[in-house]
Write an enzyme that holds these catalytic residues in place. Sequence first.
Site, PDB file in Angstrom:
ATOM      1  CB  SER A  17       7.350  -7.665  47.056  1.00  0.00           C
ATOM      2  OG  SER A  17       7.982  -8.886  46.715  1.00  0.00           O
ATOM      3  CB  CYS A  79      10.208  -9.579  51.706  1.00  0.00           C
ATOM      4  SG  CYS A  79      10.856  -8.709  50.267  1.00  0.00           S
ATOM      5  CD  GLU A 157       4.909 -12.863  42.427  1.00  0.00           C
ATOM      6  OE1 GLU A 157       3.747 -12.591  42.082  1.00  0.00           O
ATOM      7  OE2 GLU A 157       5.240 -13.056  43.626  1.00  0.00           O
ATOM      8  CB  CYS A 191      14.874 -13.915  46.934  1.00  0.00           C
ATOM      9  SG  CYS A 191      13.270 -13.521  46.210  1.00  0.00           S
ATOM     10  CG  HIS A 193       9.360 -14.670  44.909  1.00  0.00           C
ATOM     11  ND1 HIS A 193       9.339 -13.621  45.791  1.00  0.00           N
ATOM     12  CD2 HIS A 193       8.236 -14.562  44.157  1.00  0.00           C
ATOM     13  CE1 HIS A 193       8.254 -12.898  45.580  1.00  0.00           C
ATOM     14  NE2 HIS A 193       7.569 -13.446  44.597  1.00  0.00           N
TER      15      HIS A 193
HETATM   16  N1  DGL Z   1      10.342 -12.080  47.902  1.00  0.00           N
HETATM   17  C1  DGL Z   1      11.191 -10.950  47.821  1.00  0.00           C
HETATM   18  C2  DGL Z   1      12.508 -11.260  48.519  1.00  0.00           C
HETATM   19  O1  DGL Z   1      12.540 -12.158  49.320  1.00  0.00           O
HETATM   20  C3  DGL Z   1      11.575 -10.440  46.474  1.00  0.00           C
HETATM   21  C4  DGL Z   1      10.627 -10.134  45.461  1.00  0.00           C
HETATM   22  C5  DGL Z   1      10.778  -8.770  44.868  1.00  0.00           C
HETATM   23  O2  DGL Z   1      11.750  -8.451  44.175  1.00  0.00           O
HETATM   24  O3  DGL Z   1       9.859  -8.035  45.120  1.00  0.00           O
HETATM   25  O4  DGL Z   1      13.490 -10.605  48.296  1.00  0.00           O
END
Ligand code: DGL
Length: 273
Positions: A17, A79, A157, A191, A193
């Site tokens: 995302s 993701c 982010e 996640c 991130h």
């Molecule tokens: N990077 C996405 C994940 O691994 C999450 C980011 C989002 O909420 O869009 O879940």
Amino acid sequence: MGDRENIKNYAIGVFDSGMGGLTAVQELNRILPNENIIYFGDTARIPYGSRSRETILRYAKEDVAFLRRHEIKMIIAACGTVSSVALNNPIVTDMPFTGVIAPAIEAACKATKKKRIGIIGTPATIKSGSYIHAIADTHPEVMVVPQACPLFVHLVENGYTDFNNPVTRLVAQEYLTPVKNENVDVLILGCTHYPVISELIGDIMGKDVTLISAGAEAAKFTKQCLMKQGLLSDRSEKGRNTYYVSDSTEMFEENAVNFLHENVHGDVFRSNF
Ligand code: DGL
């Protein structure tokens, strides 16, 4: 698709995302330096993690369709959110594909001695129960402590990633204390991130807790998968990374350094679906 000899040197397609999938790219660059990578970050529509299943699935299919406009030999849904909703709704069936769930679970279950694993992710990931169900199926002896961390993606982010950032630390303490209190010895960063703030997460969880990066595990799985299928590149020079985003290239360029620890200027392009 062309013949196998050509396909070998096609790129690996990676999407997320936003920038989280770069944690998979970083590991791919380390273990498969000769591969080309096409990355798509849907930065115009982030976050996915607070959206409905139907919307996440629709976005994921559009992300895959974008990657398919390039010569690619495998797709990684880097993701946790997409991987969770796509677990029972396959979004790619005609070429090698992986999400992050199975690779992360395998690594976590191997690492836990206490058979107690924490799992943190977006609200959609935790609500889907994807990790919990998959662990219950494959390792029923392992106890799982799930925790949604809705603010982490926004903090990452926006570049609030410093070890000493007081806002991120406070938020992390709030989310992680209940998990730590359950006496887990492994924590899945479910996640993609989250590894960017892994130093801070590790500091709160304590040094006896092993952190598993879902993105990095998906990258390792990708190497195995391409190897088994005879699809590793035979390129002798370093591969090229090309990044596409659905929103500002500047913001992506600025923040990508937090993930990759290298400059991506000149390799980032704005795309339309
Ligand atoms: N990077 C996405 C994940 O691994 C999450 C980011 C989002 O909420 O869009 O879940």
